[in-house]
Design a protein around this motif. Structure first.
Motif, mmCIF file in Angstrom:
data_model
loop_
_atom_site.group_PDB
_atom_site.id
_atom_site.type_symbol
_atom_site.label_atom_id
_atom_site.label_comp_id
_atom_site.label_asym_id
_atom_site.label_seq_id
_atom_site.Cartn_x
_atom_site.Cartn_y
_atom_site.Cartn_z
ATOM 1 N N ASN A 188 0.827 -1.209 0.000
ATOM 2 C CA ASN A 188 0.000 0.000 0.000
ATOM 3 C C ASN A 188 0.865 1.264 0.000
ATOM 4 O O ASN A 188 0.648 2.181 -0.795
ATOM 5 C CB ASN A 188 -0.914 -0.008 1.223
ATOM 6 C CG ASN A 188 -1.973 1.076 1.157
ATOM 7 O OD1 ASN A 188 -2.460 1.436 0.085
ATOM 8 N ND2 ASN A 188 -2.343 1.625 2.301
ATOM 9 N N SER A 226 -6.105 2.073 -6.219
ATOM 10 C CA SER A 226 -5.745 1.468 -7.508
ATOM 11 C C SER A 226 -6.812 1.686 -8.575
ATOM 12 O O SER A 226 -6.568 1.451 -9.768
ATOM 13 C CB SER A 226 -5.502 -0.040 -7.333
ATOM 14 O OG SER A 226 -4.372 -0.260 -6.508
ATOM 15 N N ILE A 282 -5.857 -0.231 -0.703
ATOM 16 C CA ILE A 282 -5.161 -0.589 -1.946
ATOM 17 C C ILE A 282 -6.137 -0.595 -3.120
ATOM 18 O O ILE A 282 -5.847 -0.056 -4.195
ATOM 19 C CB ILE A 282 -4.480 -1.974 -1.807
ATOM 20 C CG1 ILE A 282 -3.344 -1.910 -0.776
ATOM 21 C CG2 ILE A 282 -3.938 -2.439 -3.166
ATOM 22 C CD1 ILE A 282 -2.735 -3.265 -0.458
ATOM 23 N N ARG A 299 4.662 6.030 -4.773
ATOM 24 C CA ARG A 299 5.034 6.114 -6.198
ATOM 25 C C ARG A 299 4.193 7.163 -6.910
ATOM 26 O O ARG A 299 4.729 8.001 -7.656
ATOM 27 C CB ARG A 299 4.864 4.746 -6.876
ATOM 28 C CG ARG A 299 5.114 4.752 -8.393
ATOM 29 C CD ARG A 299 6.539 5.121 -8.736
ATOM 30 N NE ARG A 299 6.713 5.337 -10.166
ATOM 31 C CZ ARG A 299 6.618 6.521 -10.756
ATOM 32 N NH1 ARG A 299 6.347 7.619 -10.044
ATOM 33 N NH2 ARG A 299 6.793 6.642 -12.058
ATOM 34 N N HIS A 300 2.876 7.160 -6.699
ATOM 35 C CA HIS A 300 2.071 8.156 -7.417
ATOM 36 C C HIS A 300 2.211 9.542 -6.789
ATOM 37 O O HIS A 300 1.982 10.556 -7.454
ATOM 38 C CB HIS A 300 0.605 7.707 -7.553
ATOM 39 C CG HIS A 300 -0.268 7.880 -6.360
ATOM 40 N ND1 HIS A 300 -0.817 6.826 -5.667
ATOM 41 C CD2 HIS A 300 -0.736 8.991 -5.741
ATOM 42 C CE1 HIS A 300 -1.577 7.264 -4.691
ATOM 43 N NE2 HIS A 300 -1.540 8.592 -4.709
ATOM 44 N N LEU A 339 2.746 1.826 -3.407
ATOM 45 C CA LEU A 339 1.891 2.355 -4.483
ATOM 46 C C LEU A 339 1.523 3.818 -4.220
ATOM 47 O O LEU A 339 1.507 4.639 -5.149
ATOM 48 C CB LEU A 339 0.629 1.505 -4.599
ATOM 49 C CG LEU A 339 0.832 0.061 -5.076
ATOM 50 C CD1 LEU A 339 -0.469 -0.718 -4.997
ATOM 51 C CD2 LEU A 339 1.387 0.035 -6.497
ATOM 52 N N ASN A 390 -3.299 5.326 -8.304
ATOM 53 C CA ASN A 390 -2.074 4.528 -8.351
ATOM 54 C C ASN A 390 -1.506 4.363 -9.756
ATOM 55 O O ASN A 390 -0.341 3.959 -9.905
ATOM 56 C CB ASN A 390 -2.313 3.145 -7.727
ATOM 57 C CG ASN A 390 -2.284 3.188 -6.212
ATOM 58 O OD1 ASN A 390 -1.798 4.139 -5.613
ATOM 59 N ND2 ASN A 390 -2.812 2.144 -5.581
ATOM 60 N N TRP A 391 -2.293 4.637 -10.790
ATOM 61 C CA TRP A 391 -1.772 4.516 -12.159
ATOM 62 C C TRP A 391 -1.874 5.815 -12.951
ATOM 63 O O TRP A 391 -1.032 6.099 -13.806
ATOM 64 C CB TRP A 391 -2.503 3.409 -12.924
ATOM 65 C CG TRP A 391 -3.992 3.608 -13.035
ATOM 66 C CD1 TRP A 391 -4.953 3.132 -12.196
ATOM 67 C CD2 TRP A 391 -4.689 4.352 -14.052
ATOM 68 N NE1 TRP A 391 -6.208 3.529 -12.608
ATOM 69 C CE2 TRP A 391 -6.079 4.279 -13.755
ATOM 70 C CE3 TRP A 391 -4.290 5.059 -15.181
ATOM 71 C CZ2 TRP A 391 -7.057 4.889 -14.538
ATOM 72 C CZ3 TRP A 391 -5.262 5.678 -15.968
ATOM 73 C CH2 TRP A 391 -6.620 5.589 -15.640
#
Length: 476
Positions: free
Chosen positions: A371, A431, A427, A377-378, A374, A435-436
């Motif tokens: 968790n 997501s 999560i 990272r973003h 991710l 997250n992307w």
């Protein structure tokens, strides 16, 4: 003036981060040894409330850092959206910088007073409710001192941010190292002498004051700002209202992003305290602190490069942006994954050896690590976007942050969910979009995908060449 991040800045930044982690690594076994799980859980609730109160700056910290970087790079004006590109050899705009610092002084006094009032009322009521069984004079005094430390850290905290904005990473981290040493000395000494949670509050107060005071001294004396500000020939172009209006446009959006950070990480500690025992909350918060520390170290190179990234953008140097960002993300992947696995295999057994009652569930740890990875990272992608003085991610951050908290609460409250299910909900929610989305946003701007970004990054740090050279020797 172009801000360049040199090797000394990077080394001192990592030394600062390693010192912060080292202080936690040294302190955590001591906390486990000297504090009962419920008292440790209460301390982490202190920290969670302190983190919530720090959000009262409404996002001015990142906004100030960006604004100071623009002034230092030679910006002639401030824009609410985007930036004014500058000539390569532009000089620092000291007049605009003066008004930025003066605005901070007034602004942060008001923020600190409001934050103190919130802690005195809402914070005190919450702690009294949660800690009824152990609430005593020692805890009351500890809470009062901790409130004072938060107040002072808010009031004079902008000097540390200003140093980061001008790219003086070396001196900022030297100050950070000194403050952490003082924290360890006061916390360790106090716990050994039986100070309990009071020792931690005093250590927090002393450490914070030292960091801020040293930062202020460096800013005014080493960089001669005291002399420069006294000898500025002021024009009618800038004033406090002009600076505040331009900073506020994105500051409140940065504030919302900070709230999202709290909702997705720190607020989980308060949820745990509401539904589970202080002992369980303490163990969960311990894991959260370890993984957050790993995440902070993994992000260290990006933090070092951020002033240079801001300067590169305002100077329209896209190739430099790609090089610095790819190296930062590559190191983030490499360190986070390696350190998380090492603690799983070695750290958890050591903790259990120190205190058998302090049992860490490995599944909980792994889920929490996924968790945080991710999320961070973003957030690095979002931070990169903010260098452009654009914040398109604000609405999605706050929406999915609130959604995660609501669904976590519902699942635990009405479906007898546990800590693991709370993490899984987070999560899944993040997501769905964050997250992307923002990783792709930055990668598209740089005309790469995640795989190519990492490949460029590892090539920049010459990792593959190093492995090719060393592995045959090891086999031989």
């Amino acid at each position: 003036m172009i801000i360049n991040t040199n090797k000394s800045d990077i080394v001192w930044n990592y030394l600062g981060i390693i010192t912060s982690l080292g202080s936690q690594v040294i302190l955590l076994p001591i906390l486990i040894k000297f504090l009962e799980p419920d008292v440790l859980g209460l301390w982490y609730i202190f920290v969670s409330i302190g983190s919530l109160v720090l959000l009262f700056d409404f996002g001015f910290n990142p906004t100030i850092a960006r604004t100071v970087s623009y002034c230092w790079s030679g910006a002639k004006s401030l824009n609410k959206i985007d930036v004014e590109y500058i000539e390569k050899d532009s000089n620092t705009n000291y007049e605009l910088l003066y008004y930025v610092i003066k605005t901070c002084k007034i602004l942060y006094l008001v923020i600190a007073i409001v934050a103190l009032f919130f802690m005195l009322t809402v914070g005190t009521y919450y702690i009294n409710t949660i800690a009824k069984g152990i609430f005593n004079g020692n805890i009351i005094l500890s809470w009062i001192i901790y409130m004072l430390s938060i107040f002072l850290n808010l009031y004079i905290g902008y000097y540390s941010v200003a140093l980061r904005g001008i790219g003086d990473i070396s001196n900022l981290n030297k100050a950070n190292i000194i403050s952490k040493i003082f924290f360890l000395v006061f916390a360790f000494g106090g716990l050994i002498l039986g100070g309990n949670i009071l020792a931690l509050s005093i250590a927090s107060l002393v450490s914070g004051c030292i960091l801020r005071c040293i930062s202020a001294y460096i800013f005014y004396n080493k960089h001669k700002m005291k002399y420069i500000f006294k000898n500025i020939s002021f024009s009618d172009k800038y004033n406090l209202k002009y600076v505040f209006q331009n900073m506020w446009h994105n500051a409140w959006r940065d504030g919302i992003v900070s709230v999202n950070g709290y909702l997705t990480i720190q607020a989980s500690t308060l949820i745990c305290a509401s539904f589970f025992s202080l002992s369980e909350t303490g163990i969960y918060s311990f894991c959260l602190q370890v993984i957050t520390a790993i995440s902070n170290i993994a992000s260290g190179l990006y933090i070092s490069y951020q002033p240079s990234l801001q300067s590169a953008y305002i100077n329209k140097n896209k190739l430099l942006l790609l090089k610095l960002y790819s190296k930062s993300i590559s190191i983030f992947y490499l360190f986070f994954l390696s350190a998380s696995i090492i603690f799983l295999l070695i750290g958890i057994p050591i903790v259990y050896f120190i205190k058998e009652s302090f049992y860490i569930d490995k599944v909980t740890y792994i889920l929490l690590a996924i968790n945080i990875f991710l999320l961070q990272r973003h957030r690095l992608s979002a931070s990169f976007i903010s260098n452009m003085n654009k914040l398109p991610y604000v609405k999605s951050f706050i929406f999915f942050g609130i959604l995660g908290i609501v669904f976590s609460y519902i699942y635990i409250r009405f479906f007898d969910g546990n800590i693991n299910s709370m993490i899984i909900v987070s999560i899944i929610i993040q997501s769905m979009y964050n997250n992307w989305k923002w990783n792709n946003y930055v990668n598209n701007y740089l005309k790469v995908n995640e795989f190519i970004l990492l490949r460029i990054g590892y090539k920049e740090i010459k990792l593959f060449e190093y492995l090719k050279e060393k592995l045959p020797r090891l086999k031989g």
